[in-house]
Scaffold this motif. Structure first.
Motif, PDB file in Angstrom:
ATOM      1  N   ASP A 128      50.251  30.777  30.893  1.00 11.14           N
ATOM      2  CA  ASP A 128      49.369  31.287  30.248  1.00 11.14           C
ATOM      3  C   ASP A 128      49.805  32.919  30.782  1.00 11.14           C
ATOM      4  O   ASP A 128      50.083  33.554  30.024  1.00 11.14           O
ATOM      5  CB  ASP A 128      48.591  31.172  30.230  1.00 11.14           C
ATOM      6  CG  ASP A 128      47.441  30.078  29.390  1.00 11.14           C
ATOM      7  OD1 ASP A 128      47.960  29.813  28.234  1.00 11.14           O
ATOM      8  OD2 ASP A 128      47.589  29.217  30.560  1.00 11.14           O
ATOM      9  N   GLU A 129      50.050  32.479  32.147  1.00 10.71           N
ATOM     10  CA  GLU A 129      50.406  33.648  32.561  1.00 10.71           C
ATOM     11  C   GLU A 129      51.052  33.908  33.994  1.00 10.71           C
ATOM     12  O   GLU A 129      50.742  32.532  35.048  1.00 10.71           O
ATOM     13  CB  GLU A 129      49.183  34.655  33.179  1.00 10.71           C
ATOM     14  CG  GLU A 129      48.919  35.807  33.880  1.00 10.71           C
ATOM     15  CD  GLU A 129      48.116  36.491  33.880  1.00 10.71           C
ATOM     16  OE1 GLU A 129      47.400  37.572  34.557  1.00 10.71           O
ATOM     17  OE2 GLU A 129      46.683  35.437  33.969  1.00 10.71           O
ATOM     18  N   GLU A 130      52.066  34.847  34.386  1.00 12.90           N
ATOM     19  CA  GLU A 130      52.894  34.268  36.072  1.00 12.90           C
ATOM     20  C   GLU A 130      52.195  35.496  36.990  1.00 12.90           C
ATOM     21  O   GLU A 130      52.145  36.659  36.041  1.00 12.90           O
ATOM     22  CB  GLU A 130      53.982  34.528  35.684  1.00 12.90           C
ATOM     23  CG  GLU A 130      54.504  33.484  34.944  1.00 12.90           C
ATOM     24  CD  GLU A 130      56.195  33.593  34.857  1.00 12.90           C
ATOM     25  OE1 GLU A 130      56.805  33.873  36.159  1.00 12.90           O
ATOM     26  OE2 GLU A 130      57.077  33.394  33.748  1.00 12.90           O
ATOM     27  N   ILE A 131      51.773  34.905  38.072  1.00 15.26           N
ATOM     28  CA  ILE A 131      50.768  35.948  38.875  1.00 15.26           C
ATOM     29  C   ILE A 131      52.136  36.250  40.334  1.00 15.26           C
ATOM     30  O   ILE A 131      52.142  34.582  40.928  1.00 15.26           O
ATOM     31  CB  ILE A 131      49.150  35.880  39.044  1.00 15.26           C
ATOM     32  CG1 ILE A 131      48.331  35.694  37.836  1.00 15.26           C
ATOM     33  CG2 ILE A 131      49.281  36.897  40.282  1.00 15.26           C
ATOM     34  CD1 ILE A 131      47.424  35.763  38.283  1.00 15.26           C
ATOM     35  N   SER A 132      52.273  37.111  40.964  1.00 11.50           N
ATOM     36  CA  SER A 132      52.496  36.913  42.364  1.00 11.50           C
ATOM     37  C   SER A 132      51.392  37.939  43.593  1.00 11.50           C
ATOM     38  O   SER A 132      50.152  38.088  43.194  1.00 11.50           O
ATOM     39  CB  SER A 132      53.340  38.508  41.990  1.00 11.50           C
ATOM     40  OG  SER A 132      54.293  38.298  43.591  1.00 11.50           O
ATOM     41  N   ILE A 133      50.866  37.688  44.491  1.00 10.52           N
ATOM     42  CA  ILE A 133      50.585  38.236  45.226  1.00 10.52           C
ATOM     43  C   ILE A 133      51.455  38.793  46.448  1.00 10.52           C
ATOM     44  O   ILE A 133      51.064  39.424  46.801  1.00 10.52           O
ATOM     45  CB  ILE A 133      49.812  37.402  46.402  1.00 10.52           C
ATOM     46  CG1 ILE A 133      50.924  36.710  47.276  1.00 10.52           C
ATOM     47  CG2 ILE A 133      48.991  35.793  45.654  1.00 10.52           C
ATOM     48  CD1 ILE A 133      50.509  35.711  48.273  1.00 10.52           C
ATOM     49  N   GLY A 134      52.200  39.581  46.139  1.00 10.90           N
ATOM     50  CA  GLY A 134      52.994  40.969  47.454  1.00 10.90           C
ATOM     51  C   GLY A 134      53.987  40.579  46.721  1.00 10.90           C
ATOM     52  O   GLY A 134      55.235  39.480  46.216  1.00 10.90           O
TER      53      GLY A 134
END
Length: 241
Positions: A128-134
């Motif tokens: 549903d979504e791709e997330i990066s922390i930096g």
């Protein structure tokens, strides 16, 4: 809330999740968190979940089938599909507002990639979504998933002792936190600001607000544009807006 972490290293995740605030929240049934090994869904005797990339190139790619089967095992046919987040350097940067948004969902699944990533087809099918922390590269998605899990869980009712525990922290209101002090009042000839010893809560709140604004302007001026400021504060910090 229920959170599942799809990973190749569940022991690594559990070592973090069973301690501190999140560990207590799990024990007190404030949140349900499970770590699921993607290798358990490999259909070969070596439990291999990766293969060489089509088109050539360095490294290996995680195959679609084990990931898909692992995800399907996390919910029943009559249940709504959980919200699946792939921890990826190509994703949008994780923020406090995203943590608050995710804390309102009933069931979240974090997918931890490895090697050169995962087969694009399984991303298209279930993510549903791709997330990066930096903007940097890590060995795998486990640490980013743990970061997001911690941030989301802190927003859940009953996880922290008081809402003020997080509403006054850095980033919650788009401001960095004000300086903190504890005993002794004087340490190596450095004294605590006198206002904090005054007992005047209105003046203390005013001081903390001003210090939060000053710190944010100096270190993260980009955040001031998102903060709720009074007209007087907007005028004072107009160079940063």
């Amino acid at each position: 809330m229920k959170i599942d972490i799809m990973t190749l290293f569940p022991e690594m995740c559990e070592a973090v999740l069973e301690t501190s605030i999140i560990g207590r929240a799990r024990k007190n049934d404030k949140v349900s968190i499970s770590c699921v090994n993607i290798r358990d869904f490999a259909n070969n005797k070596h439990k291999s979940v990766d293969d060489a990339p089509f088109g050539g190139g360095m490294g290996m790619v995680m195959a679609a089938e084990p990931i898909d089967l692992c995800f399907k095992s996390l919910y029943g046919e009559d249940e709504e599909k959980p919200y699946l987040i792939y921890m990826s350097p190509k994703g949008k940067t994780f923020t406090q507002s995203k943590a608050i948004e995710l804390s309102k969902k009933e069931h979240i699944v974090f997918l931890c990639g490895h090697y050169e990533g995962i087969d694009e087809r399984v991303i298209e099918k279930i993510v549903d979504e791709e997330i990066s922390i930096g903007d940097y590269v890590l060995t795998g998605g486990e640490m980013p998933a743990l970061v997001c899990t911690d941030a989301v869980c802190r927003m859940l009712p009953g996880v922290l002792s008081d809402d003020l525990c997080f509403t006054e922290e850095s980033h919650f209101s788009s401001l960095l936190e004000y300086p903190q002090y504890t005993r002794p009042a004087v340490w190596e000839d450095r004294a605590v600001p006198s206002v904090l010893l005054s007992g005047n809560h209105a003046e203390i709140a005013k001081w903390r607000r001003e210090k939060a604004l000053e710190t944010t302007a100096q270190r993260r001026p980009d955040m001031l544009k998102k903060a709720e400021l009074t007209n007087k504060e907007k005028e004072k910090y107009s160079d940063y807006l």
